[in-house]
Design an enzyme around this catalytic site. Structure first.
Site, PDB file in Angstrom:
ATOM      1  N   THR A 148       0.846  -1.183   0.000  1.00 32.58           N
ATOM      2  CA  THR A 148       0.000   0.000   0.000  1.00 32.58           C
ATOM      3  C   THR A 148       0.881   1.233   0.000  1.00 32.58           C
ATOM      4  O   THR A 148       1.945   1.234   0.640  1.00 32.58           O
ATOM      5  CB  THR A 148      -0.948   0.058   1.224  1.00 32.58           C
ATOM      6  OG1 THR A 148      -1.592   1.332   1.262  1.00 32.58           O
ATOM      7  CG2 THR A 148      -0.196  -0.145   2.518  1.00 32.58           C
ATOM      8  N   ASP A 150      -0.019   3.830   1.439  1.00 29.44           N
ATOM      9  CA  ASP A 150      -0.354   4.518   2.690  1.00 29.44           C
ATOM     10  C   ASP A 150       0.516   4.096   3.863  1.00 29.44           C
ATOM     11  O   ASP A 150       0.533   4.777   4.881  1.00 29.44           O
ATOM     12  CB  ASP A 150      -1.825   4.281   3.042  1.00 29.44           C
ATOM     13  CG  ASP A 150      -2.775   4.899   2.035  1.00 29.44           C
ATOM     14  OD1 ASP A 150      -2.493   6.022   1.590  1.00 29.44           O
ATOM     15  OD2 ASP A 150      -3.778   4.263   1.684  1.00 29.44           O
ATOM     16  N   MET A 192      -2.680  11.735  -0.964  1.00 34.02           N
ATOM     17  CA  MET A 192      -3.515  10.587  -0.610  1.00 34.02           C
ATOM     18  C   MET A 192      -3.323  10.204   0.846  1.00 34.02           C
ATOM     19  O   MET A 192      -2.250  10.385   1.421  1.00 34.02           O
ATOM     20  CB  MET A 192      -3.202   9.402  -1.523  1.00 34.02           C
ATOM     21  CG  MET A 192      -3.772   9.569  -2.926  1.00 34.02           C
ATOM     22  SD  MET A 192      -3.534   8.093  -3.944  1.00 34.02           S
ATOM     23  CE  MET A 192      -4.670   8.465  -5.293  1.00 34.02           C
ATOM     24  N   GLY A 193      -4.385   9.642   1.424  1.00 32.62           N
ATOM     25  CA  GLY A 193      -4.369   9.222   2.818  1.00 32.62           C
ATOM     26  C   GLY A 193      -5.678   9.553   3.497  1.00 32.62           C
ATOM     27  O   GLY A 193      -5.806  10.606   4.108  1.00 32.62           O
ATOM     28  N   HIS A 194      -6.677   8.654   3.359  1.00 31.75           N
ATOM     29  CA  HIS A 194      -7.987   8.903   3.972  1.00 31.75           C
ATOM     30  C   HIS A 194      -7.944   8.750   5.492  1.00 31.75           C
ATOM     31  O   HIS A 194      -8.556   9.528   6.215  1.00 31.75           O
ATOM     32  CB  HIS A 194      -9.031   7.930   3.399  1.00 31.75           C
ATOM     33  CG  HIS A 194      -9.579   8.343   2.077  1.00 31.75           C
ATOM     34  ND1 HIS A 194     -10.341   9.467   1.911  1.00 31.75           N
ATOM     35  CD2 HIS A 194      -9.458   7.784   0.849  1.00 31.75           C
ATOM     36  CE1 HIS A 194     -10.688   9.590   0.644  1.00 31.75           C
ATOM     37  NE2 HIS A 194     -10.157   8.585  -0.026  1.00 31.75           N
ATOM     38  N   ARG A 298       0.230   6.963  -7.466  1.00 36.83           N
ATOM     39  CA  ARG A 298       0.243   5.505  -7.598  1.00 36.83           C
ATOM     40  C   ARG A 298       1.007   5.028  -8.835  1.00 36.83           C
ATOM     41  O   ARG A 298       1.207   3.832  -9.017  1.00 36.83           O
ATOM     42  CB  ARG A 298      -1.192   4.968  -7.696  1.00 36.83           C
ATOM     43  CG  ARG A 298      -2.002   5.114  -6.423  1.00 36.83           C
ATOM     44  CD  ARG A 298      -3.286   4.295  -6.550  1.00 36.83           C
ATOM     45  NE  ARG A 298      -4.111   4.406  -5.370  1.00 36.83           N
ATOM     46  CZ  ARG A 298      -3.944   3.706  -4.250  1.00 36.83           C
ATOM     47  NH1 ARG A 298      -2.933   2.865  -4.170  1.00 36.83           N
ATOM     48  NH2 ARG A 298      -4.756   3.855  -3.237  1.00 36.83           N
TER      49      ARG A 298
END
Length: 371
Positions: A148, A150, A192-194, A298
């Site tokens: 991932t 993340d 990115m990074g919820h 990505r």
């Protein structure tokens, strides 16, 4: 597809969001299994677990034997060779029908080992398959390889794909500096990074962001504005914010979970960064712009670190089967590739500790977290 009689086979699937190095781990699995001579065929499940459910499988051993150059190319190729999916299995206690079919497929293809290369969402799928196999007394072994961008998978210090994404995100921040300085603007780079802020934290430090906002540290917009005004008063006519897409204000973070979700859903802006930009511009009068690299993070070619670690993970996964060390996830701990029991990491998310050494490093550099 049909299989020969009395074969010993393996199956592998990729799932979740793509990372630039995920194919290197696939190549490592294929190479490691082939070198062991324990198994006859490695089948690839196309588009994650749905490939098994749809009987959409690829004979990777046959393909690689016919084209030996493919394996070396695979290790260098970004994206996901087998494709992916976001399908989530129901819990077997609620509905075991997909599990019955999957294990029937394992029987049909004489599969003794199933490798899953996936992110945080696939963790539950792998654990459920492992538990269900034990429940019905089936000997199919489950091995997980974590990937991932993340870096939020509990039990491993690092996931492959993360470092390459940090490089891209850092470059995005680097490229903003000249425009921000030339025009005296405030720039927000949304990364990115919820749920976790590892990517934003690392890229923010590396790219020289002035303010970093991540989900683990709810921000106070007044503190953010104060930092920007302080920079302006000190002769610095621009500011750069690295903001995780899951960043959240202290006001919203204080709400009960359901109300918090509703507040985020009702936000009138495309994302939190645009809300922050509006608030900053209104409070300071300084022109504020938002840049969203999005899925660029990505893509591209994997860096050397990710190529090496993903290959190490793939080879280690094959080694676990050779050693009959089952029900494990491959992990990097203290720079060594080890095996971690799936049951020890179930239901856990690796968040950024508010007092982590990396956060403290950023604070000592003068970076604000909007607290």
């Amino acid at each position: 597809m049909s299989t020969m009689q009395h074969e010993r086979n393996c199956m592998v699937a990729q799932s979740g969001g793509p990372t630039v190095a995920i194919n290197a781990s696939l190549a490592g699995v294929i190479d490691g299994v082939s070198a062991s001579s324990m198994y006859d065929t490695v089948y690839g499940s196309l588009n994650g677990i749905t490939g098994i459910l749809n009987d959409d499988l690829l004979n990777l051993t046959e393909l690689m034997d016919g084209h030996p150059e493919y394996l070396s190319r695979l290790a260098q190729t970004p994206a996901m060779y087998l494709g992916s999916c976001r399908y989530k299995l129901p819990h077997y206690l609620d509905d075991d029908s997909p599990y019955v079919f999957i294990f029937k497929q394992f029987e049909t293809y004489q599969t003794e080992v199933f490798y899953n290369i996936g992110g945080i969402d696939s963790k539950d799928t792998v654990l459920s398959l492992s538990e269900y196999g034990e429940r019905i007394g089936r000997s199919v072994r489950i091995i997980r390889i974590p990937k991932t961008i993340d870096n939020d998978i509990y039990g491993t210090d690092m996931t492959f794909g993360f470092q390459s994404a940090v490089d891209i995100a850092t470059n995005a921040i680097d490229c903003i500096h000249t425009t921000a300085a030339s025009h005296g603007r405030v720039f927000i780079v949304e990364l990115m990074g919820h749920k976790v802020g590892w990517l934003t934290l690392y890229a923010g430090i590396a790219g020289g962001a002035d303010i970093i906002l991540i989900p683990e540290i709810p921000y106070d917009i007044n503190s953010v504005v104060k930092t920007i005004k302080s920079r302006t008063a000190g002769g610095k006519n621009f500011s750069i914010l690295a903001v995780a897409e899951g960043a959240i204000s202290k006001e919203i973070a204080a709400l009960p979970k359901k109300q918090r979700k509703a507040a985020v859903a009702e936000m009138k802006y495309p994302s939190i960064s645009y809300q922050i930009a509006h608030d900053i511009e209104e409070a300071t009068g300084q022109e504020t712009r938002v840049t969203v690299p999005g899925h660029f993070q990505r893509g591209g070619s994997p860096d050397a670190y990710d190529r090496v670690i993903s290959t190490r993970f793939g080879v280690k996964a094959a080694e676990l089967i050779i050693n009959k060390d089952y029900g494990k996830m491959v992990a990097l701990v203290n720079n060594k590739v080890v095996a971690v029991p799936l049951k020890d990491i179930a239901g856990k998310l690796k968040s950024v500790p508010k007092d982590s050494e990396v956060v403290e490093t950023a604070r000592k550099m003068g970076i604000s977290f909007g607290e």
